[in-house]
Design an enzyme around this catalytic site. Structure first.
Site, PDB file in Angstrom:
ATOM      1  CB  THR A  14      -0.895  -0.008   1.263  1.00 35.50           C
ATOM      2  OG1 THR A  14      -1.593  -1.241   1.293  1.00 35.50           O
ATOM      3  CG2 THR A  14      -1.869   1.134   1.261  1.00 35.50           C
ATOM      4  CB  VAL A 134       5.576   8.422  14.327  1.00 35.06           C
ATOM      5  CG1 VAL A 134       4.731   8.753  15.557  1.00 35.06           C
ATOM      6  CG2 VAL A 134       6.861   7.732  14.735  1.00 35.06           C
ATOM      7  N   GLY A 189     -10.723  -3.374   5.723  1.00 34.82           N
ATOM      8  CA  GLY A 189      -9.287  -3.327   5.436  1.00 34.82           C
ATOM      9  C   GLY A 189      -8.500  -2.448   6.395  1.00 34.82           C
ATOM     10  CD  GLU A 192      -2.284  -5.352   8.839  1.00 38.53           C
ATOM     11  OE1 GLU A 192      -2.207  -6.252   7.992  1.00 38.53           O
ATOM     12  OE2 GLU A 192      -2.060  -4.167   8.588  1.00 38.53           O
ATOM     13  CE  LYS A 207       1.870   3.607  14.084  1.00 41.98           C
ATOM     14  NZ  LYS A 207       0.441   3.472  13.797  1.00 41.98           N
TER      15      LYS A 207
HETATM   16  N1  HSE Z   1      -2.250  -0.342  11.520  1.00 46.58           N
HETATM   17  C1  HSE Z   1      -1.981   1.033  11.829  1.00 46.58           C
HETATM   18  C2  HSE Z   1      -3.269   1.726  12.249  1.00 46.58           C
HETATM   19  C3  HSE Z   1      -1.404   1.816  10.696  1.00 46.58           C
HETATM   20  O1  HSE Z   1      -4.316   1.095  12.300  1.00 46.58           O
HETATM   21  O2  HSE Z   1      -3.197   2.903  12.574  1.00 46.58           O
HETATM   22  C4  HSE Z   1       0.027   1.534  10.457  1.00 46.58           C
HETATM   23  O3  HSE Z   1       0.791   1.818  11.582  1.00 46.58           O
END
Ligand code: HSE
Length: 440
Positions: A14, A134, A189, A192, A207
């Site tokens: 992506t 971040v 989506g 995950e 982060k």
């Molecule tokens: N999976 C993260 C989120 C984005 O849902 O914010 C990538 O760090």
């Protein structure tokens, strides 16, 4: 300097796709602005022939990202593979050792190995930029590393995971359960297929570890982050918080305390009227409390192809302009050791929800356990279960009822001792729920 900045880009998911599109669309403008072109010369991906929105046939394809990282034809390596170990780490190290600048959006890699990689970058006189790692498109790394350098920062905190924020927002607006909304987030989506990293708080913790290092000039210490996810938040908590004037958000918070630096990730109650309470859906925000600037907050998209590509592009533009800084704002050798403030010393207010057998003496016993630990209660409410609302059959006497308490400022150690004693007394039929209240 009019020579192009030549890139090798590894990882065409992506974010990689977003970077390809941004550079394809903006190249002429960027060239004019920077005074030199930024050109992708070679790419690497797990599957060369996958159907992609963007055509990669014009780029040299290098199957092995590590080989691409030290390719003599590139000046900078863009790592968008992900993962704290394995090929991403090998490739980044290879690039730095070969004197290539590195741009990455890999928060896990940097949270675990940031200081060592920063030292390697500085030794070879190259950049290691990670704006996209971040809060996606929010330009917070540069904000702390550059714009706020004149400040001593007392606290940095925020909503750093869009998936969790989306889930908590829908639990509130649609009154649905965590499991139900999680399925929805996966279908959209956002989360995950294995959503553990998002909902368990670990993505936020990665982060936060980077923000801590930038804000306090310390070595990253991911292992020191206290982490709780949102799995145990129920519609009953969301509703009770709403009635009490709060929203529940998954926050990452790093603050200076007298005993060291506190890093914590957990569901948090924030007053409804605050700006952070209104950051909804997949949005992220980062707030920074500085001594000269005061309190500032950045809000925006925390993930996705466009926003993260915007951050990667800003890192590349800095490199093309020759604007190279120590990755964490302080030279790697001068980053201070991380001094951990233990979670049991955390001070704040707490929301407690108990499932209490509705019988004489239960409230008194609970109140006395709190008093034993010196905990003062701001409010205590027995919430009527639906069966007691008009039109419903009255609940059997003695069956459990929800009791919600808000405490005044106390310590984590005191709360934990009081809740353990309350459980032992046997007036509750389930483990107490406890949510920290953040002072804003
Ligand atoms: N999976 C993260 C989120 C984005 O849902 O914010 C990538 O760090």
């Amino acid at each position: 300097m009019t020579e192009p900045l030549k890139l090798g880009l590894a990882g065409l998911g992506t974010v990689g796709g977003g970077v390809l599109r941004l550079l394809a669309e903006r190249s002429p403008d960027l060239s004019k602005r920077i005074g030199r072109p930024i050109e992708i010369v070679a790419v690497s991906a797990l599957n060369r022939h996958k159907n992609r929105d963007i055509d990669i046939s014009g780029f040299r394809f290098v199957a092995d990202p590590v080989e691409l990282a030290r390719d003599p034809g590139i000046d900078a390596f863009v790592e968008l593979i992900g993962g704290e170990e394995g090929v991403a780490k090998e490739a980044v190290e290879a690039a730095l050792r070969a004197g290539k600048h590195v741009v990455t959006a890999n928060k896990a890699l940097l949270a675990h190995h940031g200081p060592a990689l920063a030292a390697l970058a500085e030794k070879h006189g190259v950049a290691l930029n990670f704006e996209g790692a971040v809060a996606g498109g929010i330009p917070v790394v540069k904000t702390i590393r550059e714009s706020l350098q004149g400040n001593t920062i007392a606290r940095v905190y925020g909503i750093l995971n869009g998936t969790c924020n989306y889930i908590l927002t829908l639990m509130l607006t649609e009154g649905r359960s965590f499991a139900d909304v999680l399925k929805d987030a996966q279908a959209q989506g956002y989360a995950e297929a294995d959503p553990t990293f998002d909902i368990g708080g670990f993505d936020t913790a990665h982060k936060l570890a980077l923000l801590t290092s930038l804000a306090f000039g310390t070595r990253t210490s991911f292992e020191s982050v206290y982490v709780e996810g949102i799995e145990n938040i129920t519609p009953a908590d969301i509703e009770a918080a709403d009635d009490l004037g709060y929203r529940i958000k998954l926050l990452g918070v790093a603050s200076r305390t007298e005993s060291g630096i506190e890093q914590r990730v957990h569901p948090t109650m924030v007053p409804k009227h605050t700006a952070i309470a209104s950051v909804d859906g997949v949005s992220n925000c980062v707030a920074i409390d500085g001594d000269f600037v005061g309190d500032i907050m950045l809000i925006g998209p925390g993930a996705g192809a466009g926003p993260t590509a915007s951050s990667v592009a800003s890192d590349l533009i800095d490199i093309a302009r020759g604007h190279i800084l120590p990755p964490f704002g302080t030279k790697a050798k001068d980053l201070k050791p991380y001094k951990k403030a233990e979670m049991r010393g955390h001070e704040g207010g707490y929301y407690i929800r108990l499932s209490v057998y509705d019988r004489t003496g239960a409230f008194a016993a609970i109140a006395s356990r709190m008093a034993e630990q010196g905990i003062s209660l701001e409010s205590i409410v027995q919430r009527r279960p639906p069966a007691e609302l008009p039109g419903f059959r009255r609940q059997k006497a003695g069956s459990p009822a929800a009791v919600v308490m808000i405490t005044h400022q106390t310590t984590e150690a005191a709360i934990r001792k009081a809740l353990a004693a309350i459980e032992r007394d046997g007036h509750v039929d389930a483990k107490p729920q406890m949510i920290r209240i953040e002072k804003l």
